[in-house]
Design an enzyme around this catalytic site. Structure first.
Site, PDB file in Angstrom:
ATOM      1  N   ARG B  52       0.835  -1.188   0.000  1.00  0.00           N
ATOM      2  CA  ARG B  52       0.000   0.000   0.000  1.00  0.00           C
ATOM      3  C   ARG B  52       0.876   1.246   0.000  1.00  0.00           C
ATOM      4  O   ARG B  52       2.040   1.208   0.410  1.00  0.00           O
ATOM      5  CB  ARG B  52      -0.919  -0.014   1.214  1.00  0.00           C
ATOM      6  CG  ARG B  52      -0.168  -0.105   2.512  1.00  0.00           C
ATOM      7  CD  ARG B  52      -1.106  -0.201   3.706  1.00  0.00           C
ATOM      8  NE  ARG B  52      -1.565  -1.567   3.933  1.00  0.00           N
ATOM      9  CZ  ARG B  52      -2.113  -1.978   5.072  1.00  0.00           C
ATOM     10  NH1 ARG B  52      -2.309  -1.137   6.060  1.00  0.00           N
ATOM     11  NH2 ARG B  52      -2.500  -3.224   5.204  1.00  0.00           N
ATOM     12  N   ASP B  54       0.594   5.442   1.297  1.00  0.00           N
ATOM     13  CA  ASP B  54      -0.217   6.286   2.178  1.00  0.00           C
ATOM     14  C   ASP B  54      -0.893   7.421   1.413  1.00  0.00           C
ATOM     15  O   ASP B  54      -0.535   7.707   0.269  1.00  0.00           O
ATOM     16  CB  ASP B  54       0.679   6.913   3.257  1.00  0.00           C
ATOM     17  CG  ASP B  54       1.229   5.865   4.207  1.00  0.00           C
ATOM     18  OD1 ASP B  54       0.477   4.957   4.587  1.00  0.00           O
ATOM     19  OD2 ASP B  54       2.425   5.966   4.546  1.00  0.00           O
ATOM     20  N   ARG B 200       9.719   7.649   5.005  1.00  0.00           N
ATOM     21  CA  ARG B 200       9.447   8.999   5.509  1.00  0.00           C
ATOM     22  C   ARG B 200      10.112   9.239   6.864  1.00  0.00           C
ATOM     23  O   ARG B 200      10.558  10.359   7.150  1.00  0.00           O
ATOM     24  CB  ARG B 200       7.936   9.217   5.593  1.00  0.00           C
ATOM     25  CG  ARG B 200       7.301   9.320   4.200  1.00  0.00           C
ATOM     26  CD  ARG B 200       5.795   9.175   4.252  1.00  0.00           C
ATOM     27  NE  ARG B 200       5.177  10.215   5.046  1.00  0.00           N
ATOM     28  CZ  ARG B 200       3.896  10.197   5.425  1.00  0.00           C
ATOM     29  NH1 ARG B 200       3.113   9.170   5.078  1.00  0.00           N
ATOM     30  NH2 ARG B 200       3.401  11.174   6.135  1.00  0.00           N
TER      31      ARG B 200
END
Lengths: 247, 247
Positions: B52, B54, B200
């Site tokens: 996935r 975000d 991140r």
């Protein structure tokens, strides 16, 4: 209180706006900046720009000015406006100028740039900043047409049907096309002024030539005819950038 | 009817979406593509992706696959999907693959890229595609930290607090930083897999070092500690791109 004349150089992403000019019931760039200036100066502000831009059209350096009795220094306007403005409008420069300065009347020339991506696949990250054209364009022929535009001409063939009854003669100081191996085309036009939709109508007609649907000679004839019906369709707004205004 | 396994390579601008994964009451990339595939195949479709992404994160080449009894040829899926999908999702490639192909389990490595603009002025046209950092970054020190990441490490210090209880060891195959004279930085990370928010969190900590708020040695200690509280804040999503998935 002495009136001051403040000049702004601003960049904006026109995607979310109904163009530059203040309108009822529609978000415009002028209205957004005027509102922030009114908050800062605690008085209504009227912004004068070098010219309006249409919905979806962008600016790298639009120039505008306003008169105010406020004593806020130029650099405080710069910081304050950028703190208050949304992230798609950015003030690049603020200067105090003589009261006689007028963004529109005193502009000597304006530079516009139109961006085209001529590839099979779109560039979805730049879809609001270019015209994606899938069929192959003959860039050399488009360049030939551009060189025909240099100098003074009656641009009636490239003005929008609904435009005001104004002198259709404009002096084109520069007309050039750059392209790279990735299919990115950049059409640059500099003139003492532009008629309504003139750049987009020129680009739409250039693309007819690039696509092989019109000869270079046909383009010459369209320009000479002064007949809007002979020109190509208006190019979409999102490829157009106001690059700079010269004084 | 024989079941077929169809592999898609897709690009998307994640700005408008609540990430890849289907959710109730929120627009996601998976849901949008599944809906279009259901229209084409006249049956519900379940898309499996390499992983996935975000909300706000982009993909240059996400890989996913689905099983279908439909007889639609691969190139008709390509054309049909691109006609039906919104302009911020683009299918680059469709191929029929063996039934055993699984986008997630069979991925050997993934490449992510994080884009930073380190300049005084923002680039408003790319504001959804990078992290704009005004204070000067020491790029050389950030590069030194990146080279510490290569190889196998326990990345607990860079995993999100809410992430599942999984093996935190990942093998970093490449970790590099490119920068140009316009202040554009590109941090590239390739690994056999990534923990939740790992890129991140790494980038946020690299920026601490680049800003002079953490030593390179401090970065080394954060990695060794396995303690998320010692690392920097998570970098914002819009600078992150899933570049490619290798099988």
């Amino acid at each position: 209180m002495a009136l001051r004349n403040i000049k702004l150089v601003i960049a904006y992403d026109g995607t979310r706006y109904h163009g530059w000019q203040r309108q009822k019931n529609a978000q415009t760039i002028q209205a957004v900046i005027e509102e922030r200036l009114a908050v800062m100066t605690e008085a209504p502000v009227m912004l004068l720009a070098s010219g309006r831009t249409d919905a979806g059209v962008h600016a790298l350096e639009q120039v505008c000015n306003f008169k105010t009795a406020s004593q806020i220094p130029a650099d405080a306007f710069l910081r304050g406006l950028n703190a208050l403005l949304p992230p798609d409008i950015f003030v690049k420069k603020v200067t105090e100028v003589p009261l006689a300065f007028h963004s529109r009347y005193l502009a000597k020339s304006k530079i516009y740039e139109y961006r085209i991506l001529n590839t099979q696949n779109p560039d979805l990250f730049h879809r609001h900043m270019l015209w994606h054209i899938r069929f192959p364009l003959e860039v050399e022929k488009m360049s030939q047409c551009l060189s025909l535009l240099k100098g003074s001409h009656d641009f009636s063939a490239f003005k929008s049907a609904g435009s005001a009854n104004q002198n259709p003669v404009r002096n084109i100081l520069n007309a050039a096309l750059e392209s790279d191996e990735d299919g990115f085309l950049r059409i640059v036009l500099e003139a003492d002024g532009f008629l309504r939709h003139m750049v987009r109508n020129i680009v739409g007609t250039l693309v007819e030539v690039g696509a092989g649907r019109m000869w270079v000679n046909g383009f010459r004839e369209v320009l000479a005819s002064g007949d809007r019906r002979l020109a190509g369709r208006k190019a979409p707004p999102q490829g157009l950038f106001l690059v700079a205004v010269k004084y």
